[in-house]
Structures are given as structure tokens and as C-alpha cells.
Scaffold this active site. Structure first.
Site, PDB file in Angstrom:
ATOM      1  N   LYS A  34       0.675  -1.257  -0.071  1.00 24.27           N
ATOM      2  CA  LYS A  34      -0.051   0.148  -0.514  1.00 24.27           C
ATOM      3  C   LYS A  34       0.849   0.961  -0.041  1.00 24.27           C
ATOM      4  O   LYS A  34       2.248   1.078  -0.085  1.00 24.27           O
ATOM      5  CB  LYS A  34      -0.794   0.054   1.004  1.00 24.27           C
ATOM      6  CG  LYS A  34      -0.030  -0.133   2.730  1.00 24.27           C
ATOM      7  CD  LYS A  34      -1.185  -0.225   4.277  1.00 24.27           C
ATOM      8  CE  LYS A  34      -0.394  -0.170   5.182  1.00 24.27           C
ATOM      9  NZ  LYS A  34      -0.993  -0.778   6.208  1.00 24.27           N
ATOM     10  N   TYR A 257      14.987  30.463   6.550  1.00 26.10           N
ATOM     11  CA  TYR A 257      13.779  30.727   7.298  1.00 26.10           C
ATOM     12  C   TYR A 257      13.282  30.537   8.553  1.00 26.10           C
ATOM     13  O   TYR A 257      13.636  30.181   9.743  1.00 26.10           O
ATOM     14  CB  TYR A 257      12.452  29.949   7.150  1.00 26.10           C
ATOM     15  CG  TYR A 257      12.238  30.209   5.107  1.00 26.10           C
ATOM     16  CD1 TYR A 257      11.785  31.256   4.953  1.00 26.10           C
ATOM     17  CD2 TYR A 257      11.850  28.943   4.205  1.00 26.10           C
ATOM     18  CE1 TYR A 257      11.468  31.685   3.389  1.00 26.10           C
ATOM     19  CE2 TYR A 257      11.709  29.093   3.136  1.00 26.10           C
ATOM     20  CZ  TYR A 257      10.969  29.953   2.995  1.00 26.10           C
ATOM     21  OH  TYR A 257      10.665  30.559   1.301  1.00 26.10           O
TER      22      TYR A 257
HETATM   23  C1  LIG Z   1      -0.064  -1.806   7.051  1.00 26.32           C
HETATM   24  C2  LIG Z   1      -0.459  -2.781   7.382  1.00 26.32           C
HETATM   25  C3  LIG Z   1      -0.001  -4.391   7.251  1.00 26.32           C
HETATM   26  C4  LIG Z   1       1.923  -3.880   7.474  1.00 26.32           C
HETATM   27  O1  LIG Z   1       2.244  -3.124   8.715  1.00 26.32           O
HETATM   28  P1  LIG Z   1       3.861  -3.208   9.155  1.00 26.32           P
HETATM   29  O2  LIG Z   1       3.659  -2.945  10.177  1.00 26.32           O
HETATM   30  O3  LIG Z   1       4.570  -2.206   8.036  1.00 26.32           O
HETATM   31  O4  LIG Z   1       4.220  -4.903   8.339  1.00 26.32           O
HETATM   32  C5  LIG Z   1      -0.762  -5.065   8.239  1.00 26.32           C
HETATM   33  N1  LIG Z   1      -1.762  -5.185   8.113  1.00 26.32           N
HETATM   34  C6  LIG Z   1      -2.589  -4.021   7.590  1.00 26.32           C
HETATM   35  C7  LIG Z   1      -3.962  -4.243   7.832  1.00 26.32           C
HETATM   36  C8  LIG Z   1      -2.429  -3.153   7.210  1.00 26.32           C
HETATM   37  O5  LIG Z   1      -3.370  -2.049   7.190  1.00 26.32           O
END
Ligand SMILES: *Cc1c(COP(=O)(O)O)cnc(C)c1O
Length: 367
Positions: A34, A257
Site C-alpha cells: 500500500k 527561514y
Molecule cells: C499496513 C498494514 C500492515 C503492515 O504493517 P507493517 O507494520 O508495515 O508490517 C498489515 N496489515 C494491515 C491491515 C495494514 O494496514
């Protein structure tokens, strides 16, 4: 295109991490890609992961899943953020599994009467996604028009392995799975573990582990679980940026800044060609870049497209030289963990927010 900032992604590191995590868990692995594969590039990482033995791909959005399919990913894909009104027909067409977390979405999926593959998401204590208040009513529904492939939940505190919440969530998961069995629903696949649980909580493994951050070679939490190296993970991303200017300045020069920083002695400053528009947090202090074997810390505030580093009283740096913003730390360079700490954040946010103006470069090509 002339690059001024590059995220170099080591496909072999991703492959090695997948192989390590699969050996550790002993079950199927869902590569979580994702958010543009945590900034590493959705399509490239999706293809590399599949080629490197990932059994599943996991994404938040349906669009992400469809993009993977249209670029040739054939492994099963689960998308878990589909509110009512989503294009569940497209999910069916592209053979994408969808998470179901509320009755309204379930009814839309059922109404298609096309055996959409679903994974029932349980709220076992994180109080975010998954069935909670609607659970009893959900259990009375007719499941004959869907294909229940899986049941899953997500840990809130997996990066604190000794937290009682982990056991509470695991117990609650087993109770809710038994509730389903009592109404004749026995999903073949159960999954609960994220990276941290995969690394530290074998009791939660079930049939599939969903690994995100660890697949990219980063620790879910260096304080509680140790760093990449101690977890036998290889950070996959090296972020590099060009110096677009180097200048010698006297003591007392006010930088950036708000003129919040002042040089204490004569020094050389480097202007790095990345800024908060590219994901360098504006509040970052205490990180910087690595050049010629030395760390050059940020001085002053990070701007939108650039930030300034202190290269020291003597430097060989000239405009146009490349610096390492972060890497695996093996040369002494800053890591994504260092940048997380320098920004009151975590490595996840550092890699995920690297912006679209930064070129992604993949080597070696393994797909
Ligand atoms: C993002 C996510 C993961 C992965 O989590 P990590 O800590 O990066 O391994 C697994 N399951 C769900 C539902 C997530 O949203």
C-alpha cells in the site's frame, strides 16, 4: 531527465527480506505494498515481491490492487479499505479479494451475487477497522452469495511484544473466529500478524503474515525490537540528493527561514536539493546528509525544495555532488530510523512520504 534526488531501491534486499520473513514465520507471506509500497514504488515492488516468493499482495485501496493486476501481478491480492459504494464489481472482474468490515458493504457485495472473494475483518481491540458493534447482526446474515476466503484482524501494539493487549487481541480473535464457526462459516485463511508480530509473536502466525515495513528492511520499532541489522533485515532504500550549491560562510551567519540557526565558526554550507515537498520533514533536526565519509547535519529550517547542511570548516564538496540522505547505515550515513527520530516520527512516515519529484531507481532488475 536530470535527477536532483533519487531513491535507489535494492530489489535484491527486498527479495532477501521476503525470504528471511518466510523462513521465520513458516507460512505464506502477504507483501504489503500500500501507499506506493511505502514510498518504494507500487508496481516495481509488487512485481519484485511476487517474483521473490510473496504468496499474496496486500494493499489499502482498490485502485492500488487494480494497478497491480493491470501490470501483470497474478498472485492473490487483498485490498482492505473499501467503504460502501466501492466498485465491488471491478474487484470481481480483476479477481481481487476484498476486506469486509461493515454490514452495508457486505450487502452491496452480496447483492452482486457473483461470489466475490471476501476476508472478514474483525476489530479485536484496536478500535479502528473491522466488525465490532455490528458483529451479532452480521452473524445472522446470509453468506451464500459471497466466497468467504479469509478472516483477519490487526494488532495495535505488536511492536511492544510484552503488552497485554497482544494476548487480549489474540484471544478476542479466536473467540470471533469461533462465533463464525458456530454459524457455519469456516474461512480457510486466518491472518493477524503485521511485521512486528511476525518477528516477535509466533503465536499469532495462523496461515498468512502481512508484512510491510520489515519487507523493506526496516524495523517496526528500533527501541523495542532492535534495528534492521539485529533483526537480519536489509534496508532496501537509499535516498540520495544533490548539493545544488556549496558556500563558505563566516561565523555568525544566520541560516534559513526565521534565521533560527547561526553558524558558530567559519564553515562550508551545502544546499541540498530536497525539501518538505519531497518528504523531508520540516521539523527535522539532528539528521542531515552523508558526504565523503562524514555526516553533515541540517542547519536551520527545512524549506519546501531545499535544506542546508553544515559540511564543516574543510570539505571537498562542490555544487553538483551527490550526498546520501539516508541508507542502511553501513558507511556511517544516517538511516530512515535516524530521520524518524529527528522528526518526532517513525521510519514508516519517512519512507512513505518521499514525494513524486524524487526519481525511483531499481537495481538489480529481478523481474
Ligand atoms: C499496513 C498494514 C500492515 C503492515 O504493517 P507493517 O507494520 O508495515 O508490517 C498489515 N496489515 C494491515 C491491515 C495494514 O494496514
Amino acid at each position: 531527465m536530470e535527477h536532483r534526488a533519487e531513491a535507489r531501491v535494492d530489489s535484491a534486499a527486498i527479495a532477501a527480506n521476503i525470504s528471511h520473513l518466510k523462513t521465520l514465520s513458516g507460512v505464506d507471506l502477504m507483501a504489503v505494498v500500500k501507499a506506493d509500497a511505502y514510498g518504494h514504488g507500487l508496481i516495481e515492488v509488487g512485481l519484485v515481491a511476487e517474483k521473490s516468493g510473496a504468496d499474496w499482495l496486500g494493499v489499502a485501496l482498490l485502485e492500488e490492487a487494480i494497478a497491480l493486476r493491470t501490470h501483470g501481478v497474478r498472485a492473490p491480492i487483498l485490498a482492505w479499505l473499501l467503504p460502501p459504494g466501492s466498485d465491488f464489481r471491478a474487484a470481481r472482474t480483476h479477481d481481487i479479494d476484498v476486506a469486509v468490515a461493515c454490514i452495508a458493504a457486505f450487502k452491496e457485495i452480496s447483492a452482486l451475487k457473483s461470489q466475490v472473494r471476501i476476508h472478514i475483518e474483525l476489530d479485536t481491540g484496536m478500535t479502528r477497522g473491522g466488525f465490532l458493534d455490528e458483529w451479532d447482526e452480521f452473524l445472522t446474515l446470509d453468506f451464500s452469495d459471497v466466497n468467504v476466503v479469509g478472516v483477519f484482524s490487526h494488532f495495535a501494539c505488536a511492536d511492544e511484544p510484552d503488552e497485554k493487549q497482544n494476548t487480549d487481541q489474540l484471544n478476542r480473535f479466536n473467540i470471533m473466529v469461533a462465533d463464525l464457526a458456530a454459524v457455519g462459516i469456516n474461512p480457510p485463511i486466518k491472518h493477524l500478524s503485521n511485521s512486528a508480530a511476525t518477528l516477535k509473536n509466533p503465536d499469532a502466525t495462523f496461515n498468512v503474515v502481512r508484512t510491510g515495513i520489515a519487507m523493506y528492511g526496516l524495523s517496526p520499532d528500533i527501541k523495542t525490537l532492535g534495528d534492521s541489522k539485529s533483526l537480519a533485515l536489509k534496508p532496501a532504500m537509499q535516498l540520495r540528493a544533490k548539493l545544488h550549491l556549496v558556500k563558505r560562510v563566516p561565523a555568525g551567519s544566520k541560516v534559513g527561514y526565521g534565521a533560527t540557526a547561526v553558524t558558530s565558526e567559519q564553515t562550508n554550507l551545502g544546499v541540498v536539493a530536497m525539501g518538505y515537498a519531497d518528504g523531508i520533514p520540516r521539523i527535522a533536526q539532528g539528521a542531515g546528509v552523508f558526504f565523503d565519509g562524514k555526516r553533515a547535519p541540517i542547519i536551520g529550517r527545512v524549506s519546501m525544495d531545499q535544506f542546508v547542511v553544515d559540511l564543516g570548516a574543510s570539505t571537498t564538496a562542490v555544487a553538483g555532488d551527490w550526498t546520501i540522505v539516508f541508507g542502511d547505515g553501513s558507511q556511517g550515513e544516517y538511516t530512515a530510523d535516524d530521520w524518524g527520530a529527528a522528526s518526532l516520527s517513525i521510519n514508516y512516515e519517512i519512507v512513505t512520504r518521499i514525494g513524486p519529484r524524487v526519481s525511483r531507481i531499481y537495481a538489480p532488475h529481478v523481474y
